[in-house]
Design a protein around this motif. Structure first.
Motif, PDB file in Angstrom:
ATOM      1  N   TRP A 154       0.813  -1.184   0.077  1.00 42.82           N
ATOM      2  CA  TRP A 154      -0.019  -0.129  -0.017  1.00 42.82           C
ATOM      3  C   TRP A 154       0.870   1.404  -0.104  1.00 42.82           C
ATOM      4  CZ3 TRP A 154      -0.597   4.138   3.436  1.00 42.82           C
ATOM      5  CH2 TRP A 154      -1.754   5.169   3.281  1.00 42.82           C
ATOM      6  N   PRO A 155       0.477   2.227  -0.798  1.00 41.42           N
ATOM      7  CA  PRO A 155      -0.847   2.662  -1.426  1.00 41.42           C
ATOM      8  C   PRO A 155      -0.655   2.096  -2.934  1.00 41.42           C
ATOM      9  CG  PRO A 155       0.268   4.637  -1.654  1.00 41.42           C
ATOM     10  CD  PRO A 155       1.290   3.556  -0.598  1.00 41.42           C
ATOM     11  N   TRP A 156       0.384   1.717  -3.374  1.00 44.67           N
ATOM     12  CA  TRP A 156       0.721   1.435  -4.772  1.00 44.67           C
ATOM     13  C   TRP A 156      -0.016   0.186  -5.369  1.00 44.67           C
ATOM     14  CZ3 TRP A 156       3.107   5.832  -5.629  1.00 44.67           C
ATOM     15  CH2 TRP A 156       4.131   6.133  -4.515  1.00 44.67           C
ATOM     16  N   ALA A 157       0.073  -0.777  -4.695  1.00 44.43           N
ATOM     17  CA  ALA A 157      -1.028  -2.056  -5.298  1.00 44.43           C
ATOM     18  C   ALA A 157      -2.586  -1.388  -5.209  1.00 44.43           C
ATOM     19  CB  ALA A 157      -0.436  -2.993  -4.331  1.00 44.43           C
ATOM     20  N   TRP A 158      -2.828  -0.672  -4.673  1.00 41.53           N
ATOM     21  CA  TRP A 158      -4.354  -0.336  -4.517  1.00 41.53           C
ATOM     22  C   TRP A 158      -4.861   0.530  -5.625  1.00 41.53           C
ATOM     23  CZ3 TRP A 158      -7.102  -0.319   0.816  1.00 41.53           C
ATOM     24  CH2 TRP A 158      -6.359  -1.339   1.578  1.00 41.53           C
ATOM     25  N   SER A 159      -4.122   0.615  -6.639  1.00 40.21           N
ATOM     26  CA  SER A 159      -4.384   1.675  -7.881  1.00 40.21           C
ATOM     27  C   SER A 159      -4.389   0.700  -8.994  1.00 40.21           C
ATOM     28  CB  SER A 159      -3.284   2.707  -8.222  1.00 40.21           C
ATOM     29  OG  SER A 159      -3.342   3.063  -9.400  1.00 40.21           O
ATOM     30  N   PRO A 160      -5.687   0.412  -9.347  1.00 38.44           N
ATOM     31  CA  PRO A 160      -5.927  -0.326 -10.821  1.00 38.44           C
ATOM     32  C   PRO A 160      -4.843   0.143 -11.902  1.00 38.44           C
ATOM     33  CG  PRO A 160      -7.871   0.404 -10.098  1.00 38.44           C
ATOM     34  CD  PRO A 160      -6.829   1.159  -9.200  1.00 38.44           C
ATOM     35  N   ARG A 161      -4.679   1.511 -12.105  1.00 34.97           N
ATOM     36  CA  ARG A 161      -3.947   1.736 -13.250  1.00 34.97           C
ATOM     37  C   ARG A 161      -2.320   1.368 -13.154  1.00 34.97           C
ATOM     38  NH1 ARG A 161       0.030   5.480 -14.595  1.00 34.97           N
ATOM     39  NH2 ARG A 161       0.028   6.152 -12.187  1.00 34.97           N
ATOM     40  N   ILE A 162      -1.779   1.379 -11.908  1.00 37.58           N
ATOM     41  CA  ILE A 162      -0.627   0.936 -11.750  1.00 37.58           C
ATOM     42  C   ILE A 162      -0.402  -0.571 -12.149  1.00 37.58           C
ATOM     43  CG2 ILE A 162       1.160   0.371 -10.045  1.00 37.58           C
ATOM     44  CD1 ILE A 162       0.697   2.831  -8.643  1.00 37.58           C
ATOM     45  N   ALA A 216       8.540  -3.662 -11.023  1.00 39.55           N
ATOM     46  CA  ALA A 216       7.264  -3.930 -12.008  1.00 39.55           C
ATOM     47  C   ALA A 216       6.298  -2.675 -11.973  1.00 39.55           C
ATOM     48  CB  ALA A 216       6.839  -5.196 -11.509  1.00 39.55           C
ATOM     49  N   PHE A 217       6.398  -2.054 -10.734  1.00 42.87           N
ATOM     50  CA  PHE A 217       5.337  -0.802 -11.074  1.00 42.87           C
ATOM     51  C   PHE A 217       5.846   0.548 -11.355  1.00 42.87           C
ATOM     52  CE2 PHE A 217       2.915  -2.722  -6.870  1.00 42.87           C
ATOM     53  CZ  PHE A 217       2.293  -3.711  -7.637  1.00 42.87           C
ATOM     54  N   ALA A 218       7.132   0.662 -11.384  1.00 47.98           N
ATOM     55  CA  ALA A 218       8.083   1.593 -11.942  1.00 47.98           C
ATOM     56  C   ALA A 218       7.635   2.219 -13.131  1.00 47.98           C
ATOM     57  CB  ALA A 218       9.739   1.226 -11.716  1.00 47.98           C
ATOM     58  N   PRO A 219       7.238   1.611 -14.191  1.00 46.67           N
ATOM     59  CA  PRO A 219       6.820   2.124 -15.434  1.00 46.67           C
ATOM     60  C   PRO A 219       5.482   2.965 -15.455  1.00 46.67           C
ATOM     61  CG  PRO A 219       7.684  -0.061 -15.782  1.00 46.67           C
ATOM     62  CD  PRO A 219       7.402   0.092 -14.163  1.00 46.67           C
ATOM     63  N   ALA A 220       4.609   2.480 -14.272  1.00 48.43           N
ATOM     64  CA  ALA A 220       3.363   3.206 -14.388  1.00 48.43           C
ATOM     65  C   ALA A 220       3.546   4.616 -13.669  1.00 48.43           C
ATOM     66  CB  ALA A 220       2.442   2.349 -13.632  1.00 48.43           C
ATOM     67  N   LEU A 221       4.559   4.643 -12.851  1.00 48.58           N
ATOM     68  CA  LEU A 221       4.669   5.812 -11.962  1.00 48.58           C
ATOM     69  C   LEU A 221       5.659   6.620 -12.922  1.00 48.58           C
ATOM     70  CD1 LEU A 221       4.205   7.220  -9.128  1.00 48.58           C
ATOM     71  CD2 LEU A 221       6.314   6.400  -8.636  1.00 48.58           C
ATOM     72  N   ALA A 222       6.605   6.182 -13.553  1.00 48.63           N
ATOM     73  CA  ALA A 222       7.190   7.022 -14.585  1.00 48.63           C
ATOM     74  C   ALA A 222       6.660   7.645 -15.729  1.00 48.63           C
ATOM     75  CB  ALA A 222       8.668   6.235 -15.012  1.00 48.63           C
TER      76      ALA A 222
END
Length: 520
Positions: free
Chosen positions: A280-288, A330-336
């Motif tokens: 949390w909180p990153w895994a709670w975002s469907p877009r990520i 794995a989540f980095a591309p969504a944030l970048a």
């Protein structure tokens, strides 16, 4: 990928990843430091590990750790070695000792950035964003600042995976680095490092395309090096240790835990339930999740670790801390790739509001707190729900909610009476003057809660019943007995609150100790 991405100079991408890495290190460092300043040394884990390091310093036994005078086989000695190394320069400081584990949290963040850039060579800036995600994950922000073994194991795991990204059909150097990572992880927390690194190393024949033979040769060299390094400690320790210590090291604390845990038994689905909270909180975002990129090594790293740990009997949430870098990468591309990133300053009012609530709850007069009755767990749940709602509303905006939440929760819980109750120092100071004559305890098992806080030089004598404890107490006027009030032998001389319940302090009624210390 846009034209701008293709034509951008490499140094621009590296610089773009450098800024979030610096922010990640600063965020984690600040949260860890504030946590150490706010929280007492928490029983029973943190107090136990400082007690083991203290007894290692007193006894100068660098091979076999001890707790309350008995060999301590639950964990290898690396953390205790490092704490004593720090104490060479600072003296036996609790603050300095509690900085050791967070330093490895910083190392893990830096290695995650390197690993993210390595796994995404066309977008090396992903490494910096992965580091930022890791530092802003609730699990890493919460456990990374505690004096435990998980940040050391995380650093060893990240270093081992990074070494595996460099393996080729020929050349042993990356495999030898892997061996060093295996050795450090084993000396930090034991054979559990194999669960984190062995599956991804075996799968290198697939995701690196080096072939089974090259993989087997390289992995064999890594394991041999790891065994040689660990053997420098293990062989002498087994030689000088007792038969019980040898059995515990070779079986009970490794295979014994996997077959049937004697502590922390949990259902098979436990880790699947706690992983969203750790992320949390990153895994709670469907877009990520939609934009996440699980490359083959990340798939093996995350899935294999979760599967194996789920099948093992003993389970604790912090066992998954070493696998969080895989999800962060794995989540980095969504944030970048987010085009709606808001400046960090826009989140300051939210953080300050939480901080003010925490300070009010922690520092207000007790009569006001009793009247309001805000249970700390309830406050934490409300904060989690509010922050989760914020993530859902601003999906895609860079948020750093985990870090201020950990600080605010620490303030809510530990700046008031609960912090005083969980601080072993007040009771330890009452017991310490009786160290030479003898300190007795009626509490089933002693976990070293008072050893370092009281700077005790002698073991605490543990009793199973009040009768024998009272007989022992009356033998010497200099002795003292303590226990939870419900376990004690009648009316105590004094009481003190510890871990949410009253503890009694009993002194002997006899007035003569014949001027001689007596402990037996």
């Amino acid at each position: 990928m846009s034209v701008q991405d293709v034509t951008a100079p490499p140094h621009a991408a590296v610089q773009a990843g450098h800024r979030p890495l610096v922010a990640a290190l600063c965020i984690f460092g600040a949260v860890s430091l504030l946590g150490i300043l706010i929280r007492p040394t928490l029983p029973i884990d943190e107090t136990r590990y400082l007690a083991v390091a203290w007894e290692m310093r007193l006894g100068h036994d660098w091979l076999v750790p001890h707790l309350n005078g008995h060999a301590y086989s639950d964990k290898p000695p690396m953390l205790f070695w490092l704490i004593n190394l720090v104490w060479l320069f600072t003296g036996p400081s609790g603050f300095a000792a509690r900085l050791v584990a967070p330093v490895f949290g910083l190392v893990t963040i830096a290695l995650t950035a390197r690993l993210g850039a390595r796994l995404h060579p066309q977008r090396p800036e992903y490494g910096g964003w992965a580091a930022l995600i890791l530092s802003g994950s609730l699990g890493f922000a919460l456990y990374g600042g505690l004096t435990m073994f998980d940040t050391m194991l995380s650093a060893a795991t990240a270093a081992g995976v990074l070494a595996l990204t460099h393996v080729e059909r020929r050349g042993l150097r990356p495999w030898l680095v892997l061996g060093a990572a295996l050795a450090f992880g084993a000396l930090a927390k034991g054979p559990v490092i194999l669960i984190h690194l062995l599956p991804i190393a075996v799968a290198a024949a697939w995701w690196k395309g080096i072939g089974l033979r090259a993989m087997a040769q390289g992995l064999g060299a890594a394991i041999c090096l790891a065994l040689a390094i660990v053997g420098l400690w293990l062989v002498p320790a087994l030689t000088v240790g007792s038969p019980e210590y040898r059995e515990a090291i070779l079986w009970t604390q490794s295979a014994g835990r996997m077959v049937q845990s004697f502590a922390h038994g949990r259902p098979v689905w436990f880790f699947l339930a706690v992983l969203p909270l750790l992320l949390w909180p990153w895994a709670w975002s469907p877009r990520i999740w939609r934009q996440a990129r699980f490359t083959p090594p990340l798939v093996v790293w995350s899935v294999a670790t979760l599967l194996i740990f789920s099948l093992i009997s003993g389970k604790q949430a912090h066992y998954l801390i070493p696998v969080l870098p895989a999800f962060a990468i794995a989540f980095a591309p969504a944030l970048a790739g987010s085009k709606r990133r808001a400046p960090i300053a826009c989140l300051l009012p939210f953080g300050l509001a939480l901080a003010m609530c925490a300070l009010i709850v922690g520092l207000a007069p007790q009569e006001y707190i009793t009247a309001a009755n805000p249970h700390p767990v309830a406050l934490l749940v409300v904060a989690l729900l509010a922050a989760a709602a914020a993530v859902a509303l601003i999906d895609g905006v860079t948020v750093f909610l985990a870090a201020p939440l950990v600080v605010c929760a620490s303030a809510c819980i530990f700046l008031g009476e609960m912090g005083e109750s969980h601080d072993a120092a007040p009771l330890a100071r009452r017991l310490a003057p009786h160290d030479t004559q003898g300190i007795g305890l009626i509490d089933g098992k002693y976990h070293g809660q008072f050893t370092f806080a009281g700077r005790l030089h002698h073991p605490v004598i543990v009793f199973g019943d009040a009768g024998s404890a009272l007989d022992w107490l009356q033998e010497c006027a200099g002795r003292v007995l303590t226990a939870p009030l419900k376990n004690g032998p009648g009316q105590p001389a004094d009481t003190i609150d510890f871990r949410g319940q009253p503890w009694g302090i009993w002194l002997p009624q006899t007035q003569s100790d014949r001027g001689q210390p007596c402990r037996n």
